[in-house]
Write a protein that holds these residues in place. Structure first.
Motif, mmCIF file in Angstrom:
data_model
loop_
_atom_site.group_PDB
_atom_site.id
_atom_site.type_symbol
_atom_site.label_atom_id
_atom_site.label_comp_id
_atom_site.label_asym_id
_atom_site.label_seq_id
_atom_site.Cartn_x
_atom_site.Cartn_y
_atom_site.Cartn_z
ATOM 1 N N GLU A 29 0.800 -1.234 0.000
ATOM 2 C CA GLU A 29 0.000 0.000 0.000
ATOM 3 C C GLU A 29 0.830 1.281 0.000
ATOM 4 O O GLU A 29 0.280 2.369 0.178
ATOM 5 C CB GLU A 29 -0.939 -0.003 1.205
ATOM 6 C CG GLU A 29 -1.965 -1.117 1.181
ATOM 7 C CD GLU A 29 -2.909 -1.018 -0.015
ATOM 8 O OE1 GLU A 29 -3.388 0.096 -0.300
ATOM 9 O OE2 GLU A 29 -3.161 -2.052 -0.647
ATOM 10 N N ARG A 33 -0.308 5.685 0.626
ATOM 11 C CA ARG A 33 -0.156 6.170 2.002
ATOM 12 C C ARG A 33 0.710 7.421 2.066
ATOM 13 O O ARG A 33 1.926 7.360 2.107
ATOM 14 C CB ARG A 33 0.428 5.061 2.881
ATOM 15 C CG ARG A 33 -0.533 3.914 3.021
ATOM 16 C CD ARG A 33 -0.026 2.888 3.951
ATOM 17 N NE ARG A 33 -1.066 1.904 4.228
ATOM 18 C CZ ARG A 33 -0.871 0.818 4.916
ATOM 19 N NH1 ARG A 33 0.321 0.560 5.427
ATOM 20 N NH2 ARG A 33 -1.852 -0.030 5.119
ATOM 21 N N CYS A 63 -0.518 10.606 -5.223
ATOM 22 C CA CYS A 63 -1.236 9.962 -4.126
ATOM 23 C C CYS A 63 -2.581 10.651 -3.867
ATOM 24 O O CYS A 63 -2.641 11.857 -3.659
ATOM 25 C CB CYS A 63 -0.387 9.987 -2.859
ATOM 26 S SG CYS A 63 -1.141 9.108 -1.477
ATOM 27 N N ASP A 65 -4.523 10.109 -1.308
ATOM 28 C CA ASP A 65 -4.692 10.327 0.127
ATOM 29 C C ASP A 65 -4.394 11.797 0.422
ATOM 30 O O ASP A 65 -3.312 12.289 0.154
ATOM 31 C CB ASP A 65 -3.731 9.421 0.888
ATOM 32 C CG ASP A 65 -3.761 9.618 2.402
ATOM 33 O OD1 ASP A 65 -4.592 10.400 2.898
ATOM 34 O OD2 ASP A 65 -2.937 8.984 3.079
#
Length: 85
Positions: A29, A33, A63, A65
């Motif tokens: 992952e 992250r 990303c 996130d």
């Protein structure tokens, strides 16, 4: 397999791509992250992920996130009390 005593995530290791029932390197992952990518980008932006071929800089930029990553202070003060004899 019972409960783990420790959970150690290996993000990247010397260009290695390895997976078995216990460990997966690089971490599955990592590219999702932000809390791992931002500090890694600060120290090794040009490091290349051995599976997807992207640099850490590119993974951090892509990303999804949006979690906030706060850098700790760059200097620390360590105070050690004198030993009592």
């Amino acid at each position: 397999m019972g409960p783990r005593e420790i959970d150690l995530d290996i993000l990247l290791y010397d260009g290695l791509a390895f997976e078995d029932d216990v460990v997966c390197v690089p971490h599955r992952e990592l590219e999702h992250r932000r809390f791992a990518l931002v500090p890694l980008r600060d120290i090794a932006p040009d490091l290349i992920h051995p599976v997807n071929g992207l640099t850490v800089q590119d993974m951090a930029a892509a990303c999804a996130d949006q979690g906030r990553v706060v850098k700790p202070p760059t200097t620390y003060r360590l105070s050690i009390a004198p030993r009592k004899e």
